[in-house]
Design an enzyme around this catalytic site. Structure first.
Site, PDB file in Angstrom:
ATOM      1  N   CYS A 185      -0.762   0.626   6.178  1.00 46.27           N
ATOM      2  CA  CYS A 185      -1.115  -0.317   7.244  1.00 46.27           C
ATOM      3  C   CYS A 185      -2.161  -1.260   6.461  1.00 46.27           C
ATOM      4  O   CYS A 185      -2.894  -1.140   5.887  1.00 46.27           O
ATOM      5  CB  CYS A 185      -1.886   0.283   8.365  1.00 46.27           C
ATOM      6  SG  CYS A 185      -0.947   1.721   9.077  1.00 46.27           S
ATOM      7  N   ASP A 186      -2.351  -2.476   7.269  1.00 44.08           N
ATOM      8  CA  ASP A 186      -3.095  -3.510   6.927  1.00 44.08           C
ATOM      9  C   ASP A 186      -3.440  -4.310   8.220  1.00 44.08           C
ATOM     10  O   ASP A 186      -2.540  -4.732   8.848  1.00 44.08           O
ATOM     11  CB  ASP A 186      -2.647  -4.411   5.756  1.00 44.08           C
ATOM     12  CG  ASP A 186      -3.929  -5.459   5.309  1.00 44.08           C
ATOM     13  OD1 ASP A 186      -4.718  -4.864   4.471  1.00 44.08           O
ATOM     14  OD2 ASP A 186      -3.872  -6.622   5.841  1.00 44.08           O
ATOM     15  N   SER A 187      -4.748  -4.683   8.358  1.00 45.02           N
ATOM     16  CA  SER A 187      -5.045  -5.308   9.585  1.00 45.02           C
ATOM     17  C   SER A 187      -6.062  -6.645   9.159  1.00 45.02           C
ATOM     18  O   SER A 187      -6.780  -6.585   8.089  1.00 45.02           O
ATOM     19  CB  SER A 187      -5.881  -4.505  10.618  1.00 45.02           C
ATOM     20  OG  SER A 187      -5.300  -3.612  11.009  1.00 45.02           O
ATOM     21  N   GLY A 213      -0.053  -4.863  10.138  1.00 47.20           N
ATOM     22  CA  GLY A 213       0.972  -4.531   9.575  1.00 47.20           C
ATOM     23  C   GLY A 213       1.428  -3.301   9.556  1.00 47.20           C
ATOM     24  O   GLY A 213       0.395  -2.243   8.998  1.00 47.20           O
ATOM     25  N   LYS A 259       0.766  -1.029  -0.007  1.00 49.25           N
ATOM     26  CA  LYS A 259       0.058   0.016  -0.149  1.00 49.25           C
ATOM     27  C   LYS A 259       0.835   1.483  -0.017  1.00 49.25           C
ATOM     28  O   LYS A 259       0.532   2.253  -0.820  1.00 49.25           O
ATOM     29  CB  LYS A 259      -0.890  -0.158   1.229  1.00 49.25           C
ATOM     30  CG  LYS A 259      -1.904  -1.139   1.214  1.00 49.25           C
ATOM     31  CD  LYS A 259      -3.037  -1.172   2.412  1.00 49.25           C
ATOM     32  CE  LYS A 259      -3.985  -2.074   2.230  1.00 49.25           C
ATOM     33  NZ  LYS A 259      -4.883  -2.169   3.449  1.00 49.25           N
TER      34      LYS A 259
END
Length: 207
Positions: A75-77, A112, A55
């Site tokens: 970010c990634d969740s 992340g 991203k």
């Protein structure tokens, strides 16, 4: 210096604003399924970290073309329940199944984080890591779950719940960083910024 958030998440934006940073928002539009398919048996932490980096990298050219001095944060969740990673449900029926798994139990919320440093219009450094927080869920009644799903809130968030919205009524507690559950860990982001040579306190003056 500009602080660029490579995310459309209003929750992440809200966390940063409350913490003294007014970021520029540039949505990445990354095909998360394609990135996931490119990995071979990744660990949960590796998956969310790779997605976060993808991203941030997706908006790199655009940001570097307009800001010679910037940091980009991606970010990634995802929620891990019994070893199964759960992203955004999108559909009411999927959200309903997720809550059947989660209710009365616990899960690991992984987020992340990727930070890219731009200096003189060029990418110079990066730092990537993830944070895991244990979330303990209440056992809502079927009527409560249906009412929650009807709001639409759980459909577009990882794990089909929020901590800072209506979903907070159904979270008994967490073990870890609450800001990470909302979508961006402030302690981890501070450490990653330091790794690329940026002090978070210097970014407060940008508000």
């Amino acid at each position: 210096m500009r602080f660029v958030l490579a995310s459309a998440s209003p929750a992440r934006l809200g966390v940063l604003r409350a913490a003294g940073i007014e970021p520029s928002v540039v949505v990445s539009g990354v095909d998360e399924d394609a990135v996931t398919a490119s990995l071979t048996d990744p660990s949960p932490a590796e998956l969310v970290s790779t997605l976060a980096l993808a991203k941030a990298e997706a908006v790199l050219a655009e940001v570097a073309g307009t800001h010679s001095d910037a940091v980009i944060v991606g970010c990634d969740s995802m929620l891990s329940i019994g070893g199964e990673l759960l992203g955004k449900p999108h559909e009411p029926e999927i959200a309903r199944k997720r809550w059947a798994q989660m209710a009365g139990g616990s899960g690991e919320l992984l987020t992340g984080h990727a930070v890219l440093r731009i200096e003189n219009g060029q990418r110079t450094r990066q730092a990537v890591d993830s944070h895991t927080t244990t979330v303990r869920f209440a056992d809502p009644t079927p009527a409560e779950i249906e009412a929650y799903i009807a709001t639409g809130e759980p459909l577009g968030v990882a794990g089909a719940f929020t901590l800072d919205g209506r979903g907070g009524w159904f979270v008994e507690g967490i073990d870890g960083d609450p800001s990470s559950v909302i979508g961006i860990s402030l302690p981890l982001t501070r450490r990653l910024l330091a790794q690329v040579g940026v002090s978070v306190v210097d970014l407060w003056s940008l508000t």
